[in-house]
Scaffold this motif. Structure first.
Motif, PDB file in Angstrom:
ATOM      1  N   ARG A 377       0.865  -1.025  -0.045  1.00  0.00           N
ATOM      2  CA  ARG A 377       0.035  -0.015   0.051  1.00  0.00           C
ATOM      3  C   ARG A 377       0.735   1.366   0.060  1.00  0.00           C
ATOM      4  N   VAL A 540      -7.263  -3.179   5.077  1.00  0.00           N
ATOM      5  CA  VAL A 540      -7.222  -1.839   5.834  1.00  0.00           C
ATOM      6  C   VAL A 540      -8.734  -1.293   5.885  1.00  0.00           C
ATOM      7  N   GLY A 541      -8.893  -0.906   7.033  1.00  0.00           N
ATOM      8  CA  GLY A 541      -9.997  -0.451   7.161  1.00  0.00           C
ATOM      9  C   GLY A 541     -10.101   0.882   6.706  1.00  0.00           C
ATOM     10  N   ARG A 542     -11.323   1.720   6.539  1.00  0.00           N
ATOM     11  CA  ARG A 542     -11.512   2.883   6.058  1.00  0.00           C
ATOM     12  C   ARG A 542     -10.832   4.102   6.841  1.00  0.00           C
ATOM     13  N   ARG A 543     -10.106   4.720   6.383  1.00  0.00           N
ATOM     14  CA  ARG A 543      -9.282   5.800   7.254  1.00  0.00           C
ATOM     15  C   ARG A 543     -10.101   6.956   6.871  1.00  0.00           C
ATOM     16  N   TYR A 544     -10.636   7.600   8.131  1.00  0.00           N
ATOM     17  CA  TYR A 544     -11.437   8.875   7.835  1.00  0.00           C
ATOM     18  C   TYR A 544     -10.895   9.947   8.708  1.00  0.00           C
ATOM     19  N   ALA A 545     -10.070   9.670   9.847  1.00  0.00           N
ATOM     20  CA  ALA A 545      -9.596  10.653  10.700  1.00  0.00           C
ATOM     21  C   ALA A 545      -9.007  11.764  10.133  1.00  0.00           C
ATOM     22  N   PHE A 548     -10.818  14.005   8.233  1.00  0.00           N
ATOM     23  CA  PHE A 548     -11.707  14.535   8.892  1.00  0.00           C
ATOM     24  C   PHE A 548     -11.178  15.782   9.729  1.00  0.00           C
ATOM     25  N   ILE A 549     -10.089  15.490  10.244  1.00  0.00           N
ATOM     26  CA  ILE A 549      -9.453  16.365  11.115  1.00  0.00           C
ATOM     27  C   ILE A 549      -8.896  17.480  10.315  1.00  0.00           C
ATOM     28  N   THR A 552     -11.945  19.665   9.181  1.00  0.00           N
ATOM     29  CA  THR A 552     -12.470  20.536  10.336  1.00  0.00           C
ATOM     30  C   THR A 552     -11.590  21.735  10.561  1.00  0.00           C
ATOM     31  N   GLU A 553     -10.361  21.483  10.642  1.00  0.00           N
ATOM     32  CA  GLU A 553      -9.413  22.641  10.907  1.00  0.00           C
ATOM     33  C   GLU A 553      -9.560  23.617   9.853  1.00  0.00           C
ATOM     34  N   GLN A 556     -12.657  25.661  10.381  1.00  0.00           N
ATOM     35  CA  GLN A 556     -12.170  26.504  11.509  1.00  0.00           C
ATOM     36  C   GLN A 556     -11.707  27.874  11.084  1.00  0.00           C
ATOM     37  N   ARG A 557     -10.508  27.583  10.284  1.00  0.00           N
ATOM     38  CA  ARG A 557      -9.922  28.582   9.638  1.00  0.00           C
ATOM     39  C   ARG A 557     -10.704  29.638   8.999  1.00  0.00           C
ATOM     40  N   ASP A 560     -12.853  31.743  11.399  1.00  0.00           N
ATOM     41  CA  ASP A 560     -12.096  32.540  12.038  1.00  0.00           C
ATOM     42  C   ASP A 560     -11.922  33.615  11.062  1.00  0.00           C
ATOM     43  N   ARG A 563     -14.817  35.609  10.924  1.00  0.00           N
ATOM     44  CA  ARG A 563     -15.233  36.459  12.030  1.00  0.00           C
ATOM     45  C   ARG A 563     -14.464  37.626  12.208  1.00  0.00           C
TER      46      ARG A 563
END
Lengths: 612, 244
Positions: A377, A540-545, A548-549, A552-553, A556-557, A560, A563
């Motif tokens: 892989r 390999v299981g699905r990798r989403y972390a 996702f992170i 999300t970041e 957030q940016r 911000d 704002r």
């Protein structure tokens, strides 16, 4: 009479100056009988030649374009002042620009010619000659004199650096230091290749080769590199840095040579140089061993010079391939290819860029080979680019025995230009004759056949793999039926496949590049239970972390930023009065939008009303 | 000590040899005799040191007049027993093509023996063990057997060790007949060898089946590689959520 004669002589001299033929002038002078010595003609000849040369040089000097002269003087001044910034600019852009403009197909003026411009500063002339020969080797075919002189010049340079009383007060940019080492090894390699071509040599060349058989010998090249390493104590330096010692302590350990950046970088680049030379000579374990103290990560000093960075990873990866450690090779290639993709937009200096691209291409080929031999892989990005360039070969290589020509093609394209350590026997004519009739195989072919033997041994693996993927347990005789092979032979092939799925690989904390553990490299594992083959596949299981992170970041940016951005108050205020004054201020941009919109609405209403 | 580190720096190497192999002295032609003596020590005491032997070959590469074919053949034989490590290939890489030997007094045995040794290595690489033993005991390899491998203590046992490593990885149980052909042993020899390994023979089903003790290679299980999300990775996310 005397005045007349003088005028005549001067006139002759002027004409002769252009034709560089002083015989007439000095001949006249001698005939006037002022000197009758028998020895006179000989002295005259010597001075004749000297003056001829001087005049020739002066003519050549005059022929140099002015920008070049100015450049040389400026360059020289920068070197004298140890002005690193100026030297870098002159070295990187000045030299290349002038080469493109004036010397694209010819040589730069010889060192002796420009010597008057720099007050005969020998050190600068050595450096100048280094650049001069580099240009000759890259643009023009060097002849045997060029090769010998460039060797002598390199020796003088290294002699000056290593054998003066104490470290020399010179400062040069790191790019130049790397280029010195790189070019030195390149000229050595070029010479070995040229030397082994016995058939095309002229008589004169043969004689010169016999006389000067110490020139470009392997021992002298290795000697230079090892001396630089020892003088700068670079290995101790790196170890001390890794142990976190303070600056003063380090300076004490490495001595007066090692604390100067010139020697430190030269020592460091010599380590990479040794890696390269040992690989060229076919000693792959030693090549990796000399890099024991160098850490292969993005923070190491070799990343400061891109060409050095790329070269290091190329040779490390290649050594791993010859050691049959394919996972390590893949890792090395992936990291450097990612780096090249990222930095492509910053590196537009043409001469380096081409070479880096070429090396990158070879590394893609090597990566394709590794992936075919040890599928795992891997980074999709790199795999996609490889498929673009070498898709055809990749497909062939995963078909086992049929893929051998594809392996051969890619290997020969991508391997370093191996050299053989020993010259053909130029000293003895009959040995040379025998050599010419029955020449030994080229080093590249030898290494290729070793590599292909390994590939051939692993040839049954892809087919077996495709069958085993379909089952969780399978009887050996059934599998033999599928493959139309003898059962015993098949069991042996299964053992090969098992062995192929285990490789020595360097894990995170190994010291040195040769360390490693046996790891499994395949996602398909099996075991033979007397005659039954039990298969297990790991997925390999699905990798989403990660995704996702990151998303999300990113969100957030964006949040911000919004704002903290200024509120768009002004446009709202100007939009409010606009509709009221739409008829009076048709030039207001927002105003024209509003009426047209309402106008459009009206039209739409009107249209719909009309339709009804 | 990791596998590869043990291969690169065997614990049986003395300090003298270590300095030679790791330093600049390895290029000094007068040190070749020290390394050659070490090779003979390895032959007699069943030890093996790959990098030291490669150092000898490198000295031969640079100083062709030091070339000693017996030493080279011994190195190659030792490298054979180190399969699956790539030692054999590395040794051949360092053997530059030999110039035509003009010295008829001492004929060079290498050119005639090299194909045989290479073929033996290929057979080992392809796990064709019965064929290996066949070739090894044939007339072709006679010179090899009589002059070289007979001096190498435990050569056949080392090859058997290679076989055992391979079989251990691929099999959970193996028929004793098959195993016997791989080892070139039969009957009582085979039984005593298996017992020495500590494996059990189950003679209930006909000719006996040998059970191989579990090791990391012959235990297989289906795994699904799950993602492991660590808290520190989420710190930024959570901290921002708190302040928002």
């Amino acid at each position: 009479m005397a005045q007349q004669r003088k005028a005549l002589w001067e006139a002759d001299l002027d004409e002769d100056f252009h034709d560089v033929d002083l015989n007439l002038a000095i001949g006249n002078y001698g005939q006037n009988g002022l000197y009758d010595d028998a020895a006179q003609p000989r002295i005259d000849e010597a001075t004749l030649i000297a003056v001829q040369q001087q005049v020739a040089q002066q003519a050549a000097l005059a022929a140099i374009p002015d920008p070049v002269k100015r450049f040389i003087i400026h360059f020289h001044q920068a070197v004298l002042d140890n002005n690193l910034g100026e030297i870098t600019v002159a070295y990187e852009s000045g030299w290349n620009r002038l080469t493109e403009k004036f010397y694209a197909k010819t040589e730069w003026p010889e060192a002796e010619v420009i010597a008057p411009l720099v007050n005969d500063d020998q050190i600068f002339l050595i450096l100048y000659r280094e650049l001069y020969y580099r240009h000759v080797y890259s643009r023009i075919q060097p002849d045997i004199d060029d090769r010998y002189h460039s060797y002598e010049n390199s020796c003088e340079l290294f002699n000056y650096l290593l054998n003066s009383d104490g470290p020399v007060p010179l400062e040069l940019p790191e790019q130049w230091l790397w280029d010195i080492i790189d070019e030195f090894i390149y000229q050595f390699q070029s010479f070995c290749v040229w030397r082994s071509k016995v058939k095309a040599k002229t008589e004169e060349e043969l004689m010169v080769l016999v006389d000067g058989n110490q020139v470009w010998s392997s021992y002298s090249v290795l000697n230079v590199l090892y001396s630089l390493i020892q003088k700068s104590k670079i290995n101790e330096h790196i170890v001390a840095l890794q142990e976190g010692k303070g600056k003063d302590e380090i300076n004490e350990i490495v001595g007066e040579y090692g604390s100067r950046p010139l020697y430190r970088m030269l020592g460091y680049f010599s380590l990479i140089g040794l890696l390269r030379v040992h690989s060229l000579l076919g000693d792959f374990t030693l090549a990796l061993k000399v890099m024991d103290s160098v850490e292969l990560n993005q923070k190491s000093p070799f990343t400061r010079v891109t060409a050095c960075h790329v070269t290091t990873y190329y040779y490390v990866g290649f050594c791993y391939i010859m050691l049959q450690r394919y996972p390590d090779a893949i890792r090395a290639f992936v990291s450097v290819l990612n780096f090249i993709l990222r930095m492509r937009q910053y590196h537009t200096r043409s001469y380096q860029y081409d070479q880096i691209n070429k090396t990158a291409d070879r590394m893609y080929a090597l990566f394709a080979i590794c992936n075919a031999l040890s599928p795992s892989r891997v980074d999709d990005n790199i795999l996609n680019v490889t498929k673009e360039r070498y898709g055809e070969q990749l497909a062939k290589m995963s078909r086992g025995e049929e893929g051998l020509p594809a392996f051969e093609e890619l290997f020969l394209y991508a391997c370093p230009k191996f050299i053989s350590a020993n010259p053909p026997p130029y000293e003895e004519a009959e040995l040379l004759q025998a050599y010419m009739e029955d020449p030994p195989t080229e080093p590249a072919q030898r290494h290729l056949s070793l590599f292909l033997a390994d590939v051939r041994a692993k040839a049954p693996v892809p087919t077996l793999r495709s069958f085993l993927k379909l089952y969780t347990s399978l009887d050996a005789s059934k599998l033999a039926n599928f493959l139309d092979a003898d059962e015993e032979e098949m069991v042996q092939q299964l053992m090969v496949m098992k062995r192929a799925s285990r490789s020595v690989s360097r894990m995170e904390n190994e010291k040195g590049l040769l360390g490693g553990q046996i790891t499994s490299t395949s996602d398909l594992d099996f075991v033979i239970d007397e005659n039954m083959v039990n298969i297990a596949e790991s997925t390999v299981g699905r990798r989403y972390a990660g995704w996702f992170i990151r998303s999300t970041e990113h969100a957030q940016r964006v949040l911000d930023t919004i704002r903290h951005a200024a509120l768009p108050i002004s446009t709202i205020k100007s939009a409010a009065p606009a509709p009221a004054h739409s008829k009076d201020t048709p030039t207001n941009a927002t105003a024209t939008v509003n009426p047209s919109r309402s106008g459009g609405q009206r039209v739409a209403w009107g249209a719909s009303v009309k339709a009804v | 000590m990791s596998v590869a580190t043990a291969w690169a720096t065997p614990p049986t190497r003395t300090e003298l040899i270590e300095n030679l192999v790791s330093g600049v002295d390895r290029y000094n032609p007068s040190n070749v005799s020290i390394l050659e003596d070490y090779l003979y020590h390895q032959i007699r005491s069943e030890e093996y040191d790959c990098l030291a032997n490669l150092a000898i070959l490198k000295l031969y590469q640079f100083n062709p007049d030091l070339y000693n074919p017996d030493v080279v053949i011994n190195i190659l034989i030792k490298a054979l027993t180190s399969t699956p490590f790539p030692d054999f290939n590395l040794c051949i890489s360092l053997l530059d093509e030999r110039l035509v030997n003009t010295n008829p007094d001492e004929p060079d045995p290498l050119p005639s023996l090299l194909p045989v040794i290479t073929e033996l290595h290929t057979l080992l690489q392809q796990c064709r063990f019965p064929a290996f033993w066949q070739l090894y005991h044939s007339d072709q390899a006679e010179s090899l057997r009589d002059n070289y491998t007979v001096e190498c203590v435990g050569f056949e046992d080392s090859v058997r060790n290679v076989v055992v490593q391979t079989v251990k990885a691929a099999f959970r149980r193996i028929g004793s007949d098959r195993f016997g052909t791989y080892l070139n042993l039969s009957g009582n020899d085979l039984t005593s060898y298996v017992e020495k390994l500590g494996w059990t023979i189950d003679s209930s089903s006909g000719s006996g089946v040998i059970a191989i003790p579990p090791n990391p290679d012959n235990q297989i299980e289906s795994t699904v590689v799950q993602e492991n999300i660590q808290l520190p990775q989420l710190v930024k996310l959570i901290a921002h959520a708190q302040t928002a």
